[in-house]
Design an enzyme around this catalytic site. Sequence first.
Site, PDB file in Angstrom:
ATOM      1  N   SER A   1       0.882  -1.288  -0.170  1.00 37.93           N
ATOM      2  CA  SER A   1      -0.124  -0.077   0.019  1.00 37.93           C
ATOM      3  C   SER A   1       0.859   1.107  -0.188  1.00 37.93           C
ATOM      4  O   SER A   1       1.903   1.545   0.894  1.00 37.93           O
ATOM      5  CB  SER A   1      -0.965   0.075   1.238  1.00 37.93           C
ATOM      6  OG  SER A   1      -1.595   1.177   1.468  1.00 37.93           O
TER       7      SER A   1
ATOM      8  N   ASP B   1      -6.281  -6.634   4.512  1.00 33.22           N
ATOM      9  CA  ASP B   1      -5.677  -5.337   4.413  1.00 33.22           C
ATOM     10  C   ASP B   1      -5.845  -4.911   5.745  1.00 33.22           C
ATOM     11  O   ASP B   1      -6.776  -4.617   6.310  1.00 33.22           O
ATOM     12  CB  ASP B   1      -6.560  -4.526   3.386  1.00 33.22           C
ATOM     13  CG  ASP B   1      -5.937  -3.238   3.221  1.00 33.22           C
ATOM     14  OD1 ASP B   1      -5.008  -2.666   3.809  1.00 33.22           O
ATOM     15  OD2 ASP B   1      -6.640  -2.492   2.721  1.00 33.22           O
TER      16      ASP B   1
ATOM     17  N   MET C   1     -11.323  -6.406   5.418  1.00 36.86           N
ATOM     18  CA  MET C   1     -10.448  -5.546   6.061  1.00 36.86           C
ATOM     19  C   MET C   1     -10.131  -6.174   7.483  1.00 36.86           C
ATOM     20  O   MET C   1     -11.051  -6.481   8.429  1.00 36.86           O
ATOM     21  CB  MET C   1     -11.216  -4.272   6.431  1.00 36.86           C
ATOM     22  CG  MET C   1     -11.415  -3.607   5.121  1.00 36.86           C
ATOM     23  SD  MET C   1     -10.048  -3.018   4.329  1.00 36.86           S
ATOM     24  CE  MET C   1      -9.104  -1.950   5.474  1.00 36.86           C
TER      25      MET C   1
ATOM     26  N   HIS D   1      -0.982  -1.384  -4.120  1.00 43.05           N
ATOM     27  CA  HIS D   1      -2.418  -1.061  -3.556  1.00 43.05           C
ATOM     28  C   HIS D   1      -2.581   0.403  -3.414  1.00 43.05           C
ATOM     29  O   HIS D   1      -1.686   1.116  -2.884  1.00 43.05           O
ATOM     30  CB  HIS D   1      -2.504  -1.673  -2.349  1.00 43.05           C
ATOM     31  CG  HIS D   1      -3.598  -1.552  -1.455  1.00 43.05           C
ATOM     32  ND1 HIS D   1      -4.678  -2.496  -1.661  1.00 43.05           N
ATOM     33  CD2 HIS D   1      -4.224  -1.035  -0.492  1.00 43.05           C
ATOM     34  CE1 HIS D   1      -5.826  -2.365  -1.081  1.00 43.05           C
ATOM     35  NE2 HIS D   1      -5.389  -1.206  -0.031  1.00 43.05           N
TER      36      HIS D   1
ATOM     37  N   HIS E   1      -8.382   0.599  -3.789  1.00 45.03           N
ATOM     38  CA  HIS E   1      -9.072   0.479  -2.899  1.00 45.03           C
ATOM     39  C   HIS E   1      -9.849   1.636  -2.484  1.00 45.03           C
ATOM     40  O   HIS E   1      -9.353   2.487  -2.045  1.00 45.03           O
ATOM     41  CB  HIS E   1      -8.501  -0.090  -1.631  1.00 45.03           C
ATOM     42  CG  HIS E   1      -9.259  -0.112  -0.420  1.00 45.03           C
ATOM     43  ND1 HIS E   1      -8.611  -0.576   0.969  1.00 45.03           N
ATOM     44  CD2 HIS E   1     -10.479  -0.459  -0.093  1.00 45.03           C
ATOM     45  CE1 HIS E   1      -9.582  -0.606   1.800  1.00 45.03           C
ATOM     46  NE2 HIS E   1     -10.699  -0.870   1.146  1.00 45.03           N
TER      47      HIS E   1
ATOM     48  N   ASP F   1      -5.166   3.462  -1.955  1.00 45.14           N
ATOM     49  CA  ASP F   1      -5.892   3.947  -0.894  1.00 45.14           C
ATOM     50  C   ASP F   1      -6.619   4.961  -1.585  1.00 45.14           C
ATOM     51  O   ASP F   1      -5.856   6.169  -1.201  1.00 45.14           O
ATOM     52  CB  ASP F   1      -5.596   3.712   0.437  1.00 45.14           C
ATOM     53  CG  ASP F   1      -5.267   2.397   0.884  1.00 45.14           C
ATOM     54  OD1 ASP F   1      -6.292   1.480   0.727  1.00 45.14           O
ATOM     55  OD2 ASP F   1      -4.225   1.942   1.312  1.00 45.14           O
TER      56      ASP F   1
ATOM     57  N   PHE G   1      -6.785   4.230   8.305  1.00 50.59           N
ATOM     58  CA  PHE G   1      -5.200   4.817   8.338  1.00 50.59           C
ATOM     59  C   PHE G   1      -4.395   3.586   8.635  1.00 50.59           C
ATOM     60  O   PHE G   1      -4.714   2.388   8.824  1.00 50.59           O
ATOM     61  CB  PHE G   1      -5.248   5.354  10.080  1.00 50.59           C
ATOM     62  CG  PHE G   1      -5.950   6.632  10.065  1.00 50.59           C
ATOM     63  CD1 PHE G   1      -5.340   7.749   9.610  1.00 50.59           C
ATOM     64  CD2 PHE G   1      -7.396   6.557  10.329  1.00 50.59           C
ATOM     65  CE1 PHE G   1      -6.159   9.134   9.596  1.00 50.59           C
ATOM     66  CE2 PHE G   1      -7.977   7.866  10.586  1.00 50.59           C
ATOM     67  CZ  PHE G   1      -7.515   8.912  10.168  1.00 50.59           C
ATOM     68  N   GLY G   2      -3.042   3.621   8.045  1.00 46.48           N
ATOM     69  CA  GLY G   2      -2.245   2.836   8.125  1.00 46.48           C
ATOM     70  C   GLY G   2      -1.571   2.594   9.567  1.00 46.48           C
ATOM     71  O   GLY G   2      -1.944   3.377  10.419  1.00 46.48           O
TER      72      GLY G   2
ATOM     73  N   MET H   1      -9.253   7.865  -0.350  1.00 39.29           N
ATOM     74  CA  MET H   1     -10.145   8.042   0.835  1.00 39.29           C
ATOM     75  C   MET H   1     -10.776   9.453   0.699  1.00 39.29           C
ATOM     76  O   MET H   1      -9.976  10.153  -0.031  1.00 39.29           O
ATOM     77  CB  MET H   1      -9.428   7.898   1.968  1.00 39.29           C
ATOM     78  CG  MET H   1      -8.668   6.823   2.187  1.00 39.29           C
ATOM     79  SD  MET H   1      -7.892   6.745   3.843  1.00 39.29           S
ATOM     80  CE  MET H   1      -6.893   5.125   3.858  1.00 39.29           C
TER      81      MET H   1
ATOM     82  N   MET I   1     -12.385   3.752  -0.305  1.00 38.44           N
ATOM     83  CA  MET I   1     -12.957   3.961   0.666  1.00 38.44           C
ATOM     84  C   MET I   1     -13.801   5.543   0.657  1.00 38.44           C
ATOM     85  O   MET I   1     -13.314   6.381   1.200  1.00 38.44           O
ATOM     86  CB  MET I   1     -11.989   4.127   1.899  1.00 38.44           C
ATOM     87  CG  MET I   1     -11.418   2.578   2.222  1.00 38.44           C
ATOM     88  SD  MET I   1      -9.918   2.738   3.001  1.00 38.44           S
ATOM     89  CE  MET I   1      -8.654   2.839   1.611  1.00 38.44           C
TER      90      MET I   1
HETATM   91  C1  DX5 Z   1      -6.310   1.215   5.653  1.00 34.36           C
HETATM   92  C2  DX5 Z   1      -5.790   0.919   4.344  1.00 34.36           C
HETATM   93  C3  DX5 Z   1      -4.791   0.077   4.283  1.00 34.36           C
HETATM   94  C4  DX5 Z   1      -3.306   0.598   4.822  1.00 34.36           C
HETATM   95  C5  DX5 Z   1      -2.692  -0.602   5.520  1.00 34.36           C
HETATM   96  O1  DX5 Z   1      -7.545   1.982   5.714  1.00 34.36           O
HETATM   97  O2  DX5 Z   1      -7.127   0.547   3.561  1.00 34.36           O
HETATM   98  O3  DX5 Z   1      -4.656  -0.343   2.867  1.00 34.36           O
HETATM   99  O4  DX5 Z   1      -2.453   1.289   3.859  1.00 34.36           O
HETATM  100  O5  DX5 Z   1      -1.722  -0.075   6.154  1.00 34.36           O
HETATM  101  P1  DX5 Z   1      -0.917  -1.101   7.242  1.00 34.36           P
HETATM  102  O6  DX5 Z   1      -0.480  -2.287   6.329  1.00 34.36           O
HETATM  103  O7  DX5 Z   1       0.146  -0.304   7.643  1.00 34.36           O
HETATM  104  O8  DX5 Z   1      -2.030  -1.472   8.029  1.00 34.36           O
HETATM  105 ZN    ZN Z   2      -6.475  -0.596   1.625  1.00 31.45          ZN
END
Ligand code: DX5
Ligand code: ZN
Length: 221
Positions: A8, A173, A135, A31, A64, A33, A141-142, A35, A66
């Site tokens: 990601s 994910d 999920m 990947h 992805h 994201d 958030f990562g 948002m 969101m």
């Molecule tokens: C979170 C994202 C993920 C995120 C995962 O909502 O959809 O793709 O980047 O990050 P990690 O691997 O750090 O949990």
């Molecule tokens: Zn994601």
Amino acid sequence: MPLRISPSILSADFVNLERDLQRIATADLVHVDVMDNHFVPNLTLGLPIVQRIQEVSPLPLDVHLMIEDADRWAPRYAETGAFSVTFSAEAARDPKTLARDIRGAGARAAVAVKPGTPVEPWLDLLDEIDMILVMTVEPGFGGQSFLDDTMPKLRKAREAIDASGLDVWLEVDGGINDRTIRTAVKNGADTVVAGSAVYAGDGSEPRDRIAALRLAAAPVA
Ligand code: DX5
Ligand code: ZN
């Protein structure tokens, strides 16, 4: 079952994105994201940037979404040439039509379920979709911790996919690291997203982190 790794770029350096895309060329997918600060309390990037990523990425795009109003926007992301477009189950009004629109625009159609969202309704629609994303954190958030209590849902999806005989991928994910990847694969995942574990920010090379994840997923006896 071949394991696909999808780093990601949420944890990449957005100012040096082309460099950071090249650094994950040994993965299987990238990947992305998206948002909108409505479906989740975070804002990342939109169509024009996904289009540019598509143009320079060495890997196929695993987009992805969101975002709210997925029915309207998801097909537009498919039109960028993305390999796969995942919409959030909770944000789709007419999922069957939406999945058909994504496929019609040339991408694989996928649906993501939040940790608290049941997967069962989607198991009746397996012939309409190409991937289910379970999920393993709350989206947004990562760097969050892997939620082990999503594993029964992952197993249920794996059983239904195997029973169907269809080529439907099963992705996880959130919170993936050298330990949790093993748990996810054991419970049926064949496609794994990893953000902070790949772009660790500790000086380690993403390529080495990808290799370590592959090894952790299937340790050599
Ligand atoms: C979170 C994202 C993920 C995120 C995962 O909502 O959809 O793709 O980047 O990050 P990690 O691997 O750090 O949990
Ligand atoms: Zn994601």
